[in-house]
Design an enzyme around this catalytic site. Structure first.
Site, PDB file in Angstrom:
ATOM      1  N   GLY A   9       1.025  -1.488   0.181  1.00  0.00           N
ATOM      2  CA  GLY A   9      -0.100   0.301  -0.135  1.00  0.00           C
ATOM      3  C   GLY A   9       0.865   1.140   0.142  1.00  0.00           C
ATOM      4  O   GLY A   9       0.873   1.751   0.977  1.00  0.00           O
ATOM      5  N   ARG A  68      -0.173   5.925  -1.498  1.00  0.00           N
ATOM      6  CA  ARG A  68      -0.724   6.683  -1.364  1.00  0.00           C
ATOM      7  C   ARG A  68      -0.464   6.925   0.207  1.00  0.00           C
ATOM      8  O   ARG A  68      -0.142   5.736   1.126  1.00  0.00           O
ATOM      9  CB  ARG A  68      -2.148   6.861  -1.097  1.00  0.00           C
ATOM     10  CG  ARG A  68      -2.376   7.101  -2.421  1.00  0.00           C
ATOM     11  CD  ARG A  68      -4.112   6.947  -2.586  1.00  0.00           C
ATOM     12  NE  ARG A  68      -4.763   5.654  -2.229  1.00  0.00           N
ATOM     13  CZ  ARG A  68      -5.609   5.389  -1.257  1.00  0.00           C
ATOM     14  NH1 ARG A  68      -5.506   6.708  -0.268  1.00  0.00           N
ATOM     15  NH2 ARG A  68      -6.047   4.103  -0.783  1.00  0.00           N
ATOM     16  N   TYR A 112     -12.256  -2.597  12.107  1.00  0.00           N
ATOM     17  CA  TYR A 112     -10.307  -2.150  12.519  1.00  0.00           C
ATOM     18  C   TYR A 112      -9.766  -2.265  13.441  1.00  0.00           C
ATOM     19  O   TYR A 112      -8.264  -2.652  13.367  1.00  0.00           O
ATOM     20  CB  TYR A 112     -11.176  -0.868  12.005  1.00  0.00           C
ATOM     21  CG  TYR A 112      -9.080   0.057  11.851  1.00  0.00           C
ATOM     22  CD1 TYR A 112      -8.965  -0.016  10.710  1.00  0.00           C
ATOM     23  CD2 TYR A 112      -9.130   0.886  12.803  1.00  0.00           C
ATOM     24  CE1 TYR A 112      -7.441   0.487  10.331  1.00  0.00           C
ATOM     25  CE2 TYR A 112      -7.618   2.019  12.607  1.00  0.00           C
ATOM     26  CZ  TYR A 112      -7.143   1.259  11.275  1.00  0.00           C
ATOM     27  OH  TYR A 112      -5.814   1.801  10.845  1.00  0.00           O
ATOM     28  N   ALA A 135     -10.009  -4.582  16.097  1.00  0.00           N
ATOM     29  CA  ALA A 135      -9.870  -5.907  16.082  1.00  0.00           C
ATOM     30  C   ALA A 135      -8.330  -6.992  14.840  1.00  0.00           C
ATOM     31  O   ALA A 135      -7.682  -7.034  15.195  1.00  0.00           O
ATOM     32  CB  ALA A 135     -11.127  -7.230  15.394  1.00  0.00           C
ATOM     33  N   LYS A 179      -6.256  -4.886  13.655  1.00  0.00           N
ATOM     34  CA  LYS A 179      -4.965  -3.771  14.239  1.00  0.00           C
ATOM     35  C   LYS A 179      -4.257  -5.237  15.689  1.00  0.00           C
ATOM     36  O   LYS A 179      -3.725  -4.879  15.676  1.00  0.00           O
ATOM     37  CB  LYS A 179      -5.683  -2.433  14.584  1.00  0.00           C
ATOM     38  CG  LYS A 179      -5.218  -1.700  13.231  1.00  0.00           C
ATOM     39  CD  LYS A 179      -4.663  -1.996  12.084  1.00  0.00           C
ATOM     40  CE  LYS A 179      -4.175  -1.030  11.216  1.00  0.00           C
ATOM     41  NZ  LYS A 179      -3.318  -1.108   9.295  1.00  0.00           N
ATOM     42  N   ILE A 215      -3.230  10.819  11.897  1.00  0.00           N
ATOM     43  CA  ILE A 215      -2.370  10.919  10.654  1.00  0.00           C
ATOM     44  C   ILE A 215      -2.891  11.493  10.082  1.00  0.00           C
ATOM     45  O   ILE A 215      -3.527  10.709   9.389  1.00  0.00           O
ATOM     46  CB  ILE A 215      -1.519  10.002  10.765  1.00  0.00           C
ATOM     47  CG1 ILE A 215      -0.292   8.957  12.574  1.00  0.00           C
ATOM     48  CG2 ILE A 215      -0.199  10.314   9.566  1.00  0.00           C
ATOM     49  CD1 ILE A 215       0.346   9.288  12.566  1.00  0.00           C
TER      50      ILE A 215
HETATM   51  P1  NAP Z   1      -4.489   5.566   3.174  1.00  0.00           P
HETATM   52  O1  NAP Z   1      -3.919   6.763   2.879  1.00  0.00           O
HETATM   53  O2  NAP Z   1      -5.798   5.664   2.741  1.00  0.00           O
HETATM   54  O3  NAP Z   1      -4.046   4.667   1.912  1.00  0.00           O
HETATM   55  C1  NAP Z   1      -4.170   2.824   2.506  1.00  0.00           C
HETATM   56  C2  NAP Z   1      -2.818   1.901   1.777  1.00  0.00           C
HETATM   57  O4  NAP Z   1      -3.370   1.061   1.830  1.00  0.00           O
HETATM   58  C3  NAP Z   1      -3.496   2.618   0.014  1.00  0.00           C
HETATM   59  O5  NAP Z   1      -2.235   2.369  -0.520  1.00  0.00           O
HETATM   60  C4  NAP Z   1      -3.676   0.742  -0.418  1.00  0.00           C
HETATM   61  O6  NAP Z   1      -3.735   0.793  -2.119  1.00  0.00           O
HETATM   62  C5  NAP Z   1      -3.199   0.699   0.804  1.00  0.00           C
HETATM   63  N1  NAP Z   1      -4.144  -0.836   0.254  1.00  0.00           N
HETATM   64  C6  NAP Z   1      -5.362  -0.770   1.037  1.00  0.00           C
HETATM   65  N2  NAP Z   1      -6.248  -1.609   0.289  1.00  0.00           N
HETATM   66  C7  NAP Z   1      -5.226  -2.400   0.036  1.00  0.00           C
HETATM   67  C8  NAP Z   1      -4.629  -4.227  -0.542  1.00  0.00           C
HETATM   68  N3  NAP Z   1      -6.246  -4.975  -0.916  1.00  0.00           N
HETATM   69  N4  NAP Z   1      -3.797  -4.303  -0.833  1.00  0.00           N
HETATM   70  C9  NAP Z   1      -3.239  -3.581  -1.531  1.00  0.00           C
HETATM   71  N5  NAP Z   1      -2.883  -2.701  -0.975  1.00  0.00           N
HETATM   72  C10 NAP Z   1      -3.679  -1.910  -0.671  1.00  0.00           C
HETATM   73  O7  NAP Z   1      -4.123   5.076   4.845  1.00  0.00           O
HETATM   74  P2  NAP Z   1      -3.044   6.098   5.473  1.00  0.00           P
HETATM   75  O8  NAP Z   1      -3.725   6.281   6.381  1.00  0.00           O
HETATM   76  O9  NAP Z   1      -1.433   5.666   4.922  1.00  0.00           O
HETATM   77  O10 NAP Z   1      -3.013   4.395   6.180  1.00  0.00           O
HETATM   78  C11 NAP Z   1      -1.589   3.327   6.084  1.00  0.00           C
HETATM   79  C12 NAP Z   1      -1.820   2.724   6.910  1.00  0.00           C
HETATM   80  O11 NAP Z   1      -1.127   2.663   8.907  1.00  0.00           O
HETATM   81  C13 NAP Z   1      -2.880   1.320   7.229  1.00  0.00           C
HETATM   82  O12 NAP Z   1      -2.568   0.124   7.957  1.00  0.00           O
HETATM   83  C14 NAP Z   1      -3.839   2.107   8.071  1.00  0.00           C
HETATM   84  O13 NAP Z   1      -4.548   1.244   8.667  1.00  0.00           O
HETATM   85  C15 NAP Z   1      -2.461   2.430   9.852  1.00  0.00           C
HETATM   86  N6  NAP Z   1      -3.140   3.310  10.479  1.00  0.00           N
HETATM   87  C16 NAP Z   1      -3.553   4.763  10.039  1.00  0.00           C
HETATM   88  C17 NAP Z   1      -4.163   6.146  11.064  1.00  0.00           C
HETATM   89  C18 NAP Z   1      -4.330   7.265  10.212  1.00  0.00           C
HETATM   90  O14 NAP Z   1      -4.692   8.365  10.836  1.00  0.00           O
HETATM   91  N7  NAP Z   1      -3.849   7.747   8.942  1.00  0.00           N
HETATM   92  C19 NAP Z   1      -4.056   5.975  11.875  1.00  0.00           C
HETATM   93  C20 NAP Z   1      -3.288   4.733  12.647  1.00  0.00           C
HETATM   94  C21 NAP Z   1      -3.112   3.477  11.539  1.00  0.00           C
HETATM   95  P3  NAP Z   1      -4.531   0.746  -3.436  1.00  0.00           P
HETATM   96  O15 NAP Z   1      -4.743   2.744  -3.110  1.00  0.00           O
HETATM   97  O16 NAP Z   1      -3.335   1.214  -4.231  1.00  0.00           O
HETATM   98  O17 NAP Z   1      -5.890   0.247  -3.011  1.00  0.00           O
END
Ligand code: NAP
Length: 246
Positions: free
Chosen positions: A11, A14, A154, A156, A158, A187
């Protein structure tokens, strides 16, 4: 420096994954920029890395798909012979109160966030064990540490990632492979941008540091865990959350 190392970031087209890919590449790693649907963004990440003199390649794979993940890892190993750093970052949310949560939304989140990481680790395990070194970094969440109303699926997934991290850390410890989890707080990415201003204000109030984090706050910790300065750290969950989990 990570010169000579091969990193796979799921992923990575983005958000946090993108920043992790850029940071690892800036520090010398060749980076596989995995994406599912965001082909153009992933290619833009690769272009940014190569323009700066680094090495990267975008490869599509839905990490939730066991068979497709196996083909993807085979393809990576055939081309690069090894993966030194695996960052399981791909993640989705489908928030709802448990009363209204559908089975599809529950399964989708668990399949992507938790099983996706299992697929990557499982298909790479033989290679990791053979090379007797490696860094696995699973991106969990404070939601998996504290729980969060409206995010039972979500949360569960994590929390499951934390259990996966600790168990694999024990399995791989004697093989020179470190396995750690990073738990970001709130974030600024696409994942959080659609929240209402009220929800953002309420969340801000839960952050002792009083501000939301950037993708680079997470990427900098991942860089540390991917490098040799973290060689004696395994099975840990490190929060990057402005103090939310204190
Ligand atoms: P995001 O901007 O929504 O990006 C999500 C990423 O996951 C995208 O690059 C997407 O790729 C990829 N993805 C989703 N389903 C996929 C699949 N089936 N196979 C391959 N790639 C997949 O989210 P983010 O905020 O950057 O989050 C990144 C990680 O950090 C996640 O695990 C999220 O749970 C964790 N996190 C985020 C926050 C926050 O506040 N933002 C907080 C805690 C944890 P495509 O676009 O190509 O589908």
């Amino acid at each position: 420096m990570l010169t000579g190392k091969v990193a796979l970031v799921t992923g990575a087209g983005r958000g946090i994954g993108r920043q992790i890919a850029l940071t690892l590449a800036k520090n010398g790693a060749a980076v596989i920029v995995n994406y599912n649907g965001s082909k153009e963004s992933a290619e833009a990440v690769v272009a940014e890395i190569t323009a700066a003199g680094g090495t990267a390649e975008a490869i599509q794979c839905n990490v939730a798909d066991f068979a497709a993940s196996e083909v993807f890892i085979k393809q990576v190993l055939e081309k690069y012979q090894k993966v030194d750093i695996l960052v399981n970052n791909a993640g989705v949310t489908r928030d709802n109160l448990i009363m209204r949560m559908t089975e599809e939304d529950y399964d989708m989140v668990l399949d992507t966030n938790l099983k996706g990481a299992f697929h990557m680790i499982k298909h790479l395990s033989r290679s990791f064990i053979k090379q007797r070194s490696g860094k696995i970094i699973n991106i969990s969440s404070v939601s998996g540490v504290l729980g969060n109303a409206g995010q039972s699926n979500y949360s569960a997934s994590k929390a499951g990632l934390i259990g996966l991290t600790k168990s694999i850390a024990r399995e791989f410890a004697s093989r020179g492979i470190n396995v750690n989890a990073v738990a970001p707080g709130f974030i600024d990415t696409d994942m959080t941008k659609n929240m209402t201003e009220d929800a953002k204000r309420a969340l801000n109030g839960m952050i002792p540091m009083g501000k939301i984090g950037n993708a680079s706050d997470v990427a900098d910790l991942v860089l540390f865990l991917a490098g040799e300065h973290s060689n004696y750290i395994t099975g840990q969950v490190i929060c990057v959350d402005g103090g939310m989990c204190i």
